[in-house]
Design a protein around this motif. Structure first.
Motif, mmCIF file in Angstrom:
data_model
loop_
_atom_site.group_PDB
_atom_site.id
_atom_site.type_symbol
_atom_site.label_atom_id
_atom_site.label_comp_id
_atom_site.label_asym_id
_atom_site.label_seq_id
_atom_site.Cartn_x
_atom_site.Cartn_y
_atom_site.Cartn_z
ATOM 1 N N SER A 44 36.408 -12.752 -43.460
ATOM 2 C CA SER A 44 37.165 -13.574 -44.160
ATOM 3 C C SER A 44 37.529 -13.182 -45.755
ATOM 4 N N LYS A 45 36.792 -11.923 -46.214
ATOM 5 C CA LYS A 45 37.259 -11.305 -47.359
ATOM 6 C C LYS A 45 38.131 -10.320 -47.450
ATOM 7 N N GLY A 46 38.635 -10.040 -46.331
ATOM 8 C CA GLY A 46 39.609 -8.925 -45.963
ATOM 9 C C GLY A 46 38.955 -7.384 -45.807
ATOM 10 N N ARG A 47 37.698 -7.568 -45.480
ATOM 11 C CA ARG A 47 37.082 -6.356 -45.388
ATOM 12 C C ARG A 47 36.948 -6.003 -44.072
ATOM 13 N N THR A 48 36.906 -4.638 -43.547
ATOM 14 C CA THR A 48 36.964 -4.177 -42.209
ATOM 15 C C THR A 48 35.478 -4.172 -41.774
ATOM 16 N N THR A 49 35.363 -4.687 -40.667
ATOM 17 C CA THR A 49 33.942 -4.714 -40.127
ATOM 18 C C THR A 49 34.252 -3.940 -38.759
ATOM 19 N N VAL A 50 32.844 -3.463 -38.377
ATOM 20 C CA VAL A 50 32.790 -2.686 -36.958
ATOM 21 C C VAL A 50 31.683 -3.176 -36.303
ATOM 22 N N SER A 51 31.584 -3.525 -34.932
ATOM 23 C CA SER A 51 30.494 -3.878 -34.290
ATOM 24 C C SER A 51 30.620 -2.935 -32.685
ATOM 25 N N ARG A 52 29.500 -2.722 -32.463
ATOM 26 C CA ARG A 52 29.320 -2.017 -31.285
ATOM 27 C C ARG A 52 29.208 -3.080 -29.964
ATOM 28 N N VAL A 53 30.322 -3.089 -29.040
ATOM 29 C CA VAL A 53 30.432 -3.971 -28.002
ATOM 30 C C VAL A 53 30.132 -3.258 -26.790
ATOM 31 N N PRO A 54 29.072 -3.374 -25.751
ATOM 32 C CA PRO A 54 28.855 -2.873 -24.426
ATOM 33 C C PRO A 54 29.941 -3.301 -23.530
ATOM 34 N N LEU A 55 30.366 -2.324 -22.811
ATOM 35 C CA LEU A 55 31.289 -2.152 -21.855
ATOM 36 C C LEU A 55 30.615 -1.975 -20.488
ATOM 37 N N VAL A 56 30.749 -3.109 -19.869
ATOM 38 C CA VAL A 56 29.921 -3.041 -18.562
ATOM 39 C C VAL A 56 30.763 -3.204 -17.232
ATOM 40 N N GLU A 57 30.275 -2.226 -16.373
ATOM 41 C CA GLU A 57 31.052 -2.122 -15.001
ATOM 42 C C GLU A 57 30.439 -2.897 -13.954
ATOM 43 N N TYR A 58 30.986 -3.787 -13.155
ATOM 44 C CA TYR A 58 30.171 -4.365 -11.904
ATOM 45 C C TYR A 58 31.149 -4.542 -10.723
ATOM 46 N N THR A 59 30.485 -4.558 -9.726
ATOM 47 C CA THR A 59 31.306 -4.724 -8.271
ATOM 48 C C THR A 59 31.193 -6.084 -7.897
#
Length: 179
Positions: free
Chosen positions: A85-100
């Motif tokens: 909300s203050k215009g600062r850049t944030t970085v988060s680690r998001v898991p990418l999961v593959e499934y069948t």
């Protein structure tokens, strides 16, 4: 497993917040009831938040009943950038999961930032998906399934406690002007 219920709950909370502030201000300004204004305003806000938690929880229970669970594999953690909300850049680690899926298609789903923190690529991760639309999936862990419900409950707790305290005080001192 869309988040229409979350959007609805956020809207209700937003309008509950406005209503709580208006009710509180009206009681304070027009009726000269400070304690009652604070109490009932805070209770209105808490009620909207608890409604949001309940509606999301019901939606999740219904959605889970219509899904199939499977084991996926963590492919990687993706760094997603956003702006706060203050215009600062944030970085988060998001898991990418593959499934069948049951039809044999390999699909991928992203979890919420910060979920699956102790997992490494190749580790098993539980996934739930809709058999009617296997691309509609969610990582099946506490944060991804129930985190928003807990957040609504936590954000409703303070207004609930404030509302109960001030409403009780208002009832106790109801004969005093400006109380």
């Amino acid at each position: 497993m869309g988040d229409e219920a979350v959007e609805h709950a956020l809207s209700v909370f937003k309008y509950g917040l406005m209503a709580g502030l208006l009710v509180g201000a009206a009681l304070v300004v027009w009726r000269r009831r400070l304690l009652l204004g604070i109490g009932l305003g805070a209770l209105a806000i808490a009620a909207a938040g608890l409604y949001g938690a309940g509606s999301i929880a019901v939606q999740r229970v219904i959605a889970i009943a219509d899904t199939v669970g499977t084991q996926g594999t963590l492919i990687e953690h993706i760094a997603e950038r956003g702006t706060d909300s203050k215009g600062r850049t944030t970085v988060s680690r998001v898991p990418l999961v593959e499934y069948t899926a049951a039809d044999g298609r390999k699909l991928r789903v992203k979890g919420l930032g910060g979920s699956a923190p102790g997992k490494r690529p190749g580790d098993a991760v539980a996934v739930r998906y809709s058999p009617d639309d296997p691309a509609r999936a969610r990582v099946d862990d506490f944060q991804n399934m129930w985190g928003i419900v807990i957040a609504f409950c936590v954000f409703s707790l303070l207004p609930l406690l404030v509302g109960l305290f001030f409403t009780r005080m208002a009832l106790r001192f109801r004969g005093l002007p400006g109380a």
